[in-house]
Design a protein around this motif. Sequence first.
Motif, mmCIF file in Angstrom:
data_model
loop_
_atom_site.group_PDB
_atom_site.id
_atom_site.type_symbol
_atom_site.label_atom_id
_atom_site.label_comp_id
_atom_site.label_asym_id
_atom_site.label_seq_id
_atom_site.Cartn_x
_atom_site.Cartn_y
_atom_site.Cartn_z
ATOM 1 N N THR A 241 0.834 -1.206 0.000
ATOM 2 C CA THR A 241 0.000 0.000 0.000
ATOM 3 C C THR A 241 0.865 1.250 0.000
ATOM 4 N N ALA A 242 1.965 1.219 0.760
ATOM 5 C CA ALA A 242 2.874 2.373 0.771
ATOM 6 C C ALA A 242 3.450 2.623 -0.621
ATOM 7 N N GLN A 243 3.733 1.541 -1.361
ATOM 8 C CA GLN A 243 4.235 1.708 -2.728
ATOM 9 C C GLN A 243 3.174 2.272 -3.667
ATOM 10 N N GLU B 1 0.716 4.365 -2.693
ATOM 11 C CA GLU B 1 0.605 5.790 -2.337
ATOM 12 C C GLU B 1 1.811 6.567 -2.856
ATOM 13 N N GLY B 2 2.991 6.083 -2.486
ATOM 14 C CA GLY B 2 4.206 6.808 -2.846
ATOM 15 C C GLY B 2 4.489 6.789 -4.339
ATOM 16 N N ILE C 94 -5.687 8.510 -1.876
ATOM 17 C CA ILE C 94 -5.407 7.294 -2.643
ATOM 18 C C ILE C 94 -6.308 6.173 -2.138
#
Lengths: 242, 154
Positions: free
Chosen positions: A147-149, A151-152, A192
């Motif tokens: 999920t962080a990937q 968003e980022g 997101i």
Amino acid sequence: MVDGIYNQSYRLPNFLVETIDTPLPVPVYFMRSVGSTAAVFFWESFISDLANRAGIDQYTYRRNMLSHDPLALRVLDVVAAAAHWTTPPAPGHARGISYNCYVGRGGRFKTYVAQVVELAPDGDRLVLKRVFCAVDPGLVINPNTLTAQIEGGIGFALTTALHSRITFANGVVEQSNFDSYPLLAIDEMPEIVPLILPSDRPPQGFGEVVLAPVAPAIAQALLQATGRRIDVMPLPADAFRR
Amino acid sequence: MATVTLRINGANRSLEVDGDTPLLWALRDHLKLTGTKFGCGEAYCGACTVFVDGNPVRSCSLPVSQVGNGAITTIEGISGPEAAAVQQAWIARDVPQCGYCQSGQIMSAIALLKAIRKPTDRGIDLAMGGNLCRCATYVRIRAAIHDAARALGG
Ligand code: FES
Ligand code: FES
């Protein structure tokens, strides 16, 4: 250079990709997403043009052209459902949908991505409010990192889509720091909505896969909202004028 | 060269530097306090944020000669309820990716929560707008600041 084009997913009975090396006066090298950011911006914008030319809804057109590929259809259907694609956007708002299957490491992995971007009016401009992102990266070991990937990666793609303009004067790059070469700031970061699909496939690659579909989805939404068709990146600031 | 005495994280530290040395390099090169990062050197990115008398400043653009008796706090020396709440929220949300900007983000977040107990999204945009993150961890920065504000009873 043609990542995402030579290995594109749409059913096209007659399809030939040829490339010509163009000598450039400046050295260029890899960035995150490799060739796909530039190539998929062209390719998905071209698919958007075909859908418009055919007078067919962007989601439906892509669906028809991907009907042979169940994994492609799955990400497309999930993102369209989450974004309520079949319900028209509120007056003054606009949406764009895009798709890419990221084929990485010389064909050793395939990650399916579909996105819907939402533009909303803010004074005399349109701003990016929300991005839905459906992904099939095979078996997910750590959904939090994934999920962080998402968003980022979308934020990184927005810096490229909106800001990263390099110009030259007298053989020298004119940009030298973040005042002339801005990065996306927190106030530009959209909401997101990550949509991670379950899969029995082994884990695939993920660090770069969500970037490429962002810019063509925004360009498609801008065309719908303003009638202006943007085919350069970074997307010019005045493209967002209402 | 001159002997400059700085008050850093509650202790006096003397070092031999030119007076126009940016505080950032005094911290990093002379005192080996490398938690504070260099990003741009011109006050555009926020990676070098420290507190002087509790106020966030860009240490890349502050010569040591201008610090005077100001009490400097770096990421290594943060304490208090706001710092604890921000650290907890950052861990719970798994905010950092590469981590490079995060010292500056955390300093600015602590300063924000000291000034405003319950910041709105707009308040977060204004307070954090000078802290860039190439990894675009902004979604989690925002969420973690709201979490920390709640933990502080804001
Ligand atoms: S290094 Fe000081 S603001 Fe960028
Ligand atoms: S976490 Fe990588 S620059 Fe912010």
